[in-house]
Motif scaffolding. Structure first.
Motif, mmCIF file in Angstrom:
data_model
loop_
_atom_site.group_PDB
_atom_site.id
_atom_site.type_symbol
_atom_site.label_atom_id
_atom_site.label_comp_id
_atom_site.label_asym_id
_atom_site.label_seq_id
_atom_site.Cartn_x
_atom_site.Cartn_y
_atom_site.Cartn_z
ATOM 1 N N ILE A 105 71.371 88.818 37.662
ATOM 2 C CA ILE A 105 71.840 89.096 36.351
ATOM 3 C C ILE A 105 71.332 87.693 35.468
ATOM 4 N N ALA A 106 71.460 86.657 35.717
ATOM 5 C CA ALA A 106 71.260 85.483 35.222
ATOM 6 C C ALA A 106 69.515 85.420 34.909
ATOM 7 N N ALA A 107 68.834 86.231 35.927
ATOM 8 C CA ALA A 107 67.622 85.868 35.996
ATOM 9 C C ALA A 107 66.784 87.210 35.397
ATOM 10 N N SER A 108 67.690 88.136 34.903
ATOM 11 C CA SER A 108 67.011 89.390 34.353
ATOM 12 C C SER A 108 67.040 89.274 32.931
ATOM 13 N N ALA A 109 66.204 90.263 32.184
ATOM 14 C CA ALA A 109 66.050 90.499 30.668
ATOM 15 C C ALA A 109 66.863 91.643 30.281
ATOM 16 N N ASN A 110 66.984 91.590 29.074
ATOM 17 C CA ASN A 110 67.399 92.800 28.287
ATOM 18 C C ASN A 110 66.689 93.902 28.181
ATOM 19 N N PRO A 111 67.132 95.191 28.430
ATOM 20 C CA PRO A 111 68.487 95.627 28.145
ATOM 21 C C PRO A 111 69.293 95.377 29.717
ATOM 22 N N LEU A 112 68.702 95.299 30.673
ATOM 23 C CA LEU A 112 69.404 95.343 32.012
ATOM 24 C C LEU A 112 70.416 94.189 31.991
ATOM 25 N N LYS A 113 70.019 93.172 31.415
ATOM 26 C CA LYS A 113 71.021 91.981 31.656
ATOM 27 C C LYS A 113 72.316 92.318 30.867
ATOM 28 N N VAL B 161 69.928 113.016 17.207
ATOM 29 C CA VAL B 161 68.745 112.940 17.762
ATOM 30 C C VAL B 161 68.551 111.563 17.837
ATOM 31 N N MET B 162 68.558 110.583 16.811
ATOM 32 C CA MET B 162 68.339 109.326 16.937
ATOM 33 C C MET B 162 68.822 108.671 18.088
ATOM 34 N N ILE B 163 70.135 108.811 18.185
ATOM 35 C CA ILE B 163 70.916 108.138 19.083
ATOM 36 C C ILE B 163 70.477 108.600 20.686
ATOM 37 N N ALA B 164 70.250 109.832 20.853
ATOM 38 C CA ALA B 164 69.530 110.516 22.132
ATOM 39 C C ALA B 164 68.312 109.784 22.377
ATOM 40 N N VAL B 165 67.362 109.733 21.463
ATOM 41 C CA VAL B 165 66.102 109.007 21.740
ATOM 42 C C VAL B 165 66.196 107.598 22.023
ATOM 43 N N ARG B 166 66.931 106.852 21.068
ATOM 44 C CA ARG B 166 67.197 105.527 21.761
ATOM 45 C C ARG B 166 67.897 105.166 23.061
ATOM 46 N N GLN B 167 68.889 106.280 23.272
ATOM 47 C CA GLN B 167 69.374 106.026 24.628
ATOM 48 C C GLN B 167 68.735 106.463 25.751
ATOM 49 N N ARG B 168 67.426 107.400 25.630
ATOM 50 C CA ARG B 168 66.481 107.790 26.597
ATOM 51 C C ARG B 168 65.658 106.537 26.960
ATOM 52 N N LEU C 40 77.282 105.475 22.318
ATOM 53 C CA LEU C 40 76.669 104.183 21.831
ATOM 54 C C LEU C 40 76.475 102.990 22.837
ATOM 55 N N LEU C 41 77.395 103.106 23.655
ATOM 56 C CA LEU C 41 77.035 101.943 24.804
ATOM 57 C C LEU C 41 75.845 102.265 25.590
ATOM 58 N N ARG C 42 75.454 103.575 25.970
ATOM 59 C CA ARG C 42 74.425 104.029 26.530
ATOM 60 C C ARG C 42 73.173 103.655 25.699
ATOM 61 N N ALA C 43 73.300 103.858 24.234
ATOM 62 C CA ALA C 43 72.089 103.785 23.571
ATOM 63 C C ALA C 43 72.068 102.288 23.100
ATOM 64 N N GLY C 44 72.897 101.202 23.620
ATOM 65 C CA GLY C 44 72.978 99.873 23.269
ATOM 66 C C GLY C 44 73.053 99.557 21.712
ATOM 67 N N VAL C 45 73.703 100.308 21.136
ATOM 68 C CA VAL C 45 74.363 100.485 19.707
ATOM 69 C C VAL C 45 75.620 99.499 19.537
ATOM 70 N N GLN C 46 75.675 98.517 19.135
ATOM 71 C CA GLN C 46 77.037 97.901 18.999
ATOM 72 C C GLN C 46 77.482 98.148 17.321
ATOM 73 N N VAL C 47 78.509 99.034 17.198
ATOM 74 C CA VAL C 47 79.068 99.041 15.706
ATOM 75 C C VAL C 47 80.702 99.044 16.054
ATOM 76 N N ARG D 79 66.178 103.660 26.071
ATOM 77 C CA ARG D 79 66.599 102.293 26.917
ATOM 78 C C ARG D 79 67.116 102.586 28.267
ATOM 79 N N MET D 80 67.470 103.796 28.703
ATOM 80 C CA MET D 80 67.684 104.178 30.127
ATOM 81 C C MET D 80 66.318 103.997 30.758
ATOM 82 N N ALA D 81 65.373 104.546 30.410
ATOM 83 C CA ALA D 81 63.964 104.383 31.150
ATOM 84 C C ALA D 81 63.569 103.048 31.143
ATOM 85 N N LYS D 82 64.140 102.229 30.332
ATOM 86 C CA LYS D 82 63.619 100.842 30.488
ATOM 87 C C LYS D 82 64.195 100.116 31.451
#
Length: 291
Positions: A146-154, A104-111, A56-63, A113-116
């Motif tokens: 970090i302050a100058a970056s944008a999400n998801p890297l930030k 599969v949905m989590i893996a697609v979102r994770q991939r 979930l952390l890799r995919a950026g999902v906060q539950v 997000r990591m590519a971005k």
């Protein structure tokens, strides 16, 4: 009888959910009391996360714990509904199919997000290099980047930034980040940070080489994607052809599928066909992911 059993299971699930929420609230209260008594200069121990939490952390999902419990409750209700309507085999296939779809949905979102994140990383490192050239230290340069970056890297580096502010060293925070995301670029950045903090040296040159490597890797990835375009199209056709053929037969002769569904042997045949199609689609997707 089945209706009363369903209500009993729902009551048990709700009772378990209530107990889970109460336990989570008490655990959070104890954790806040403990953190408030800690010394800011004490080194923070980074605890390993569970497999689900890591995904979930890799995919950026906060539950939250409550949201996870509600999702589990909904999952159990869907499986019980499938059991009451069509029997145990349908319930088993539904349970497995839902797990595969969620995975599969989590893996697609994770991939994605990591590519971005990797795409944003060169600009982040360039900002650190400019800060180092202007006379700032490496931790200060990372804070500025970090302050100058944008999400998801930030959001990714803000986690490491919080660890540093709570007392952890920047080397341990970067090692935790590299271990969590398992991205080669993060591992090289963590290695460069550790060498610079432990032995000194010219961090600008190392970071510049890292930026050049990321650009070359991105260029090679684009070339490989262009070369394997025919393979990707073939896999897409193979995945969609059975589904399209089944949809055409159902539209042209709906009685054929209805007779199969009402026949016990035909129902088993259709369920196994759906399962094989699902497994084949996942296999093709994993093969394409490795290209």
């Amino acid at each position: 009888m089945k209706l009363s059993l369903v209500w009993l299971l729902v009551a048990l699930l709700l009772s378990g959910l209530s107990a889970r929420l109460l336990f989570s609230a008490r655990k959070k209260a104890r954790s806040e009391q403990l953190m408030s008594g800690l010394n800011r200069t004490e080194r923070l121990r980074l605890k390993p996360k569970s497999v689900l939490h890591t995904m979930l952390l890799r995919a950026g999902v906060q539950v939250s714990a409550a949201g996870l419990s509600m999702a589990l409750l909904l999952y159990m209700l869907v499986v019980m509904l499938a059991y009451l309507l069509q029997g145990s085999l349908t319930a088993l296939l539904t349970a497995g199919g839902l797990l595969v779809i969620i995975r599969v949905m989590i893996a697609v979102r994770q991939r994605r997000r990591m590519a971005k994140i990797v795409k944003q990383l060169p600009a982040f490192i360039d900002h650190i290099i400019r800060s180092l050239k202007s006379g700032r230290t490496l931790p200060e340069g990372m804070d500025q980047a970090i302050a100058a970056s944008a999400n998801p890297l930030k959001s990714v580096f803000e986690r490491s930034q919080r660890f540093v502010h709570r007392g952890a060293s920047i080397e341990d925070a970067m090692d935790d980040l590299a271990g969590l995301y398992q991205i080669r670029e993060f591992q090289l950045l963590a290695l460069a940070v550790r060498i610079n903090q432990k032995y000194g040296g010219n961090a600008v040159e190392v970071l510049s080489q890292l930026v050049s490597m990321i650009h070359e890797q991105d260029k090679a990835s684009r070339q490989l994607k262009a070369m394997t375009g025919e393979t990707r199209v073939s896999a897409l056709v193979l995945g969609l052809l059975p589904v399209s053929l089944a949809a055409y037969v159902f539209i042209s002769s709906p009685d054929f599928f209805l007779e199969l569904w009402h026949d016990p042997s035909g129902k088993i045949l259709l369920l196994f066909a759906f399962l094989f199609q699902l497994v084949g689609s996942v296999t093709l997707w994993r093969m394409l992911r490795s290209v």
